[in-house]
Structure formats: C-alpha cells, structure tokens
Write a protein that holds these residues in place. Structure first.
Motif, short mmCIF file in Angstrom:
data_model
loop_
_atom_site.label_atom_id
_atom_site.label_comp_id
_atom_site.label_asym_id
_atom_site.label_seq_id
_atom_site.Cartn_x
_atom_site.Cartn_y
_atom_site.Cartn_z
N VAL A 39 0.75 -1.21 0.04
CA VAL A 39 -0.16 -0.06 0.04
C VAL A 39 0.96 1.30 0.06
N ARG A 40 2.02 1.28 0.67
CA ARG A 40 2.82 2.35 0.81
C ARG A 40 3.59 2.79 -0.33
N LYS A 41 3.88 1.82 -1.23
CA LYS A 41 4.55 1.95 -2.52
C LYS A 41 3.33 2.64 -3.36
N ILE A 42 2.23 2.28 -3.45
CA ILE A 42 1.37 2.84 -4.42
C ILE A 42 1.00 4.27 -3.77
N ASP A 43 0.88 4.39 -2.53
CA ASP A 43 0.72 5.81 -2.09
C ASP A 43 1.83 6.63 -2.60
N GLN A 44 3.22 6.13 -2.46
CA GLN A 44 4.22 7.12 -3.07
C GLN A 44 4.07 7.42 -4.33
N ALA A 45 3.56 6.40 -5.19
CA ALA A 45 3.21 6.69 -6.58
C ALA A 45 2.00 7.81 -6.77
N ARG A 46 1.02 7.68 -5.87
CA ARG A 46 0.24 8.56 -5.85
C ARG A 46 0.58 10.19 -5.52
N LYS A 47 1.55 10.05 -4.50
CA LYS A 47 1.94 11.44 -3.99
C LYS A 47 2.77 11.97 -5.13
N ALA A 48 3.57 11.14 -5.80
CA ALA A 48 4.43 11.56 -6.87
C ALA A 48 3.77 12.22 -8.01
N TRP A 49 2.65 11.58 -8.41
CA TRP A 49 1.78 12.22 -9.46
C TRP A 49 1.13 13.30 -9.16
N HIS A 50 0.60 13.33 -7.89
CA HIS A 50 0.13 14.59 -7.39
C HIS A 50 1.01 15.91 -7.35
N LEU A 51 2.28 15.72 -6.86
CA LEU A 51 3.17 16.76 -6.62
C LEU A 51 3.53 17.25 -8.06
N GLY A 52 3.96 16.15 -9.03
CA GLY A 52 4.63 16.27 -10.21
C GLY A 52 3.77 16.96 -11.09
N MET A 53 2.51 16.77 -11.00
CA MET A 53 1.36 17.35 -11.96
C MET A 53 0.92 18.47 -11.18
N GLU A 54 1.09 18.74 -10.11
CA GLU A 54 0.42 19.95 -9.31
C GLU A 54 -1.16 19.77 -9.33
N GLU A 68 -5.12 19.10 -7.86
CA GLU A 68 -5.56 19.75 -6.48
C GLU A 68 -5.42 18.67 -5.38
N GLU A 69 -5.85 17.39 -5.88
CA GLU A 69 -5.90 16.34 -5.01
C GLU A 69 -5.24 14.95 -5.42
N GLU A 70 -4.84 14.08 -4.60
CA GLU A 70 -4.18 12.94 -4.88
C GLU A 70 -5.04 12.00 -5.47
N ILE A 71 -4.81 11.20 -6.28
CA ILE A 71 -5.81 10.30 -6.85
C ILE A 71 -6.38 9.41 -5.72
N PRO A 72 -7.69 9.40 -5.50
CA PRO A 72 -8.44 8.86 -4.32
C PRO A 72 -7.90 7.42 -4.18
N SER A 73 -7.83 6.94 -2.91
CA SER A 73 -7.67 5.33 -2.77
C SER A 73 -8.53 4.88 -1.37
N PHE A 74 -8.98 3.70 -1.91
CA PHE A 74 -9.97 2.87 -0.89
C PHE A 74 -9.36 1.72 -0.60
N ARG A 75 -9.95 1.35 0.66
CA ARG A 75 -9.70 -0.07 1.37
C ARG A 75 -11.28 -0.36 2.15
N LEU A 76 -11.86 -1.03 1.38
CA LEU A 76 -13.34 -1.23 1.65
C LEU A 76 -13.65 -2.72 1.84
N PHE A 77 -13.14 -3.60 1.29
CA PHE A 77 -13.38 -5.16 1.43
C PHE A 77 -11.91 -5.90 1.88
N SER A 78 -11.99 -7.15 2.51
CA SER A 78 -11.10 -8.09 2.43
C SER A 78 -11.15 -8.97 1.00
#
Length: 229
Positions: free
Chosen positions: A148-163, A165-175
């Motif tokens: 999860v952390r590695k994909i979160d890092q990718a989300r943050k990199a895209w958010h910061l690199g492309m400036e 407004e928000e990071e790509i939304p992320s969900f944890r809803l089901f096992s």
C-alpha cells in the motif's frame, strides 16, 4: 388543455420526504439531491427495503447516506410515519443496506474489468498511477502495508509532479474473503480504476459506501485509511 394532474414518477410521490429544495431526510429533516440520499419503500410483505436504484413504485422516503441515520430511523420507527403505512423495519436494516452497497460496488468493479477500466496487480496499478491513467486505486483490507505504501508514494509523486488539486483517491473497503462471494476469481489485493463510464461508476459507488460507513463523510482523497468491518 386538460385539468388532469400530470403523470408523476415514483420519486415524485415521496411526499413524506420532500421539500421545495429537494428530497428530505426523514431523520435530519435536511434536503438534498437523490445522489445524497437513499430511498426506502415498503415491500409487498410490509417490510422496509432500500431502493438503491430509485426505481421501485409507490410512496418512498429518504435518509441521508449515513449508517447511523438509518439505524436511528429504525430505532425511532420513522419509516412507518414517513411511509404512512404499517411497515416493519428490521433491526439490521442498516447492515443490510451496507451489504447491498458493497455488492453493488463489487458488481460494478466486474463490469469495469470487462470494459478494460479496472486493472489489478501492484505493478499494473503503480504504472497506471504514475502515467495518470488511474482515477482511483483500491486495496484489500488485508493488503500488506508495504505494498500500500509503495502505491501511496506513486500517488503522491503524481500529485506533486502534476500539481493536481488532490491525490488520486484511494479506498480500502473489502477483504479478499468479502470480495470472493461476489467477484469470484476477480478478487484483488491492489487495483486501479481507469477513466470511462464503468470506471467512474466504480468511484461513485465506492464514495457512497465509504460515506455510508463513516458517518456521512467520504475519506477517499485523504488516503487509504482502513475501514471498519
């Protein structure tokens, strides 16, 4: 012209939950659009059921997308008053609605997969996020935190690199176990939703389920917080 009243849809007959500004929640007495509320109707056997697609005939009433408010409507017997009928709302109606919302979301995920708008596997998800193709990501609740952390890092990199407004939304809803009954072999640990009608339908339903579980607030933009099971 005829003085006969115009034909109305089932939703227009919801006089118990309607005001001039829109549909009204029978618990909070606050109005909202149909997308902000859940419609309930009386079934032929006298029980109260959720009309998630807002297509069932007859008088209906509305409750905001919030599990605690559905539970309160049951406890205070508000459905009988709003529906003007001797109806019985099951004590577990709130949980039943949550289950239905989850099933609806997983079915839409399967549709999005068939449409090529839902990819699984950490490598494909990471690539979809870094390329900007992903409009949301999903993790199983039992996913390893490192993945999860590695994909979160990718989300943050895209958010910061492309400036954006928000990071790509992320969900944890089901096992994985919860997904298996509805999705079969299409269960996943990590997944990404791509743009398109089916993909956007997945995101809409995910936000609705998260909002229902978390007291009327969607936490998706803030990250992949673990949801209550």
């Amino acid at each position: 012209m005829s003085a006969r009243e115009p034909t109305v849809s089932p939703e227009d007959e919801d006089l118990a939950g309607y005001d001039v500004n829109g549909r009204m929640c029978i618990v909070t007495r606050e109005s909202g659009s149909p997308d902000e509320l859940i419609r309930f109707v009386a079934a032929p056997d006298g029980t109260v059921i959720a009309d998630l697609k807002r297509q069932l005939p007859g008088r209906g009433c509305w409750v905001k997308i919030d599990r605690s408010l559905v539970d309160k409507a049951v406890a205070k017997k508000l459905f009988a008053r709003a529906l003007k009928a001797d109806v019985k709302a099951a004590a577990d109606l709130g949980q039943t609605v949550e289950t239905l919302l989850g099933q609806q979301l997983m079915q839409m995920m399967n549709m999005a997969r068939k449409a090529g708008q839902f990819v699984t596997g950490s490598a494909k998800v990471d690539a979809a996020v870094r390329s900007g193709a992903a409009i949301a990501v999903f993790h199983a609740t039992n996913a390893a935190e490192d993945g999860v952390r590695k994909i979160d890092q990718a989300r943050k990199a895209w958010h910061l690199g492309m400036e954006t407004e928000e990071e790509i939304p992320s969900f944890r809803l089901f096992s994985e176990d919860e997904m298996e009954g509805v999705m079969g072999q299409n269960t996943f640990i990590h997944a990404a939703v791509l743009a398109g009608q089916a993909g956007e339908g997945v995101v809409k339903r995910a936000k609705m389920l998260e909002q229902y579980r978390s007291g009327g607030q969607s936490r998706a933009p803030g990250g992949a917080g673990r949801q209550k099971q």
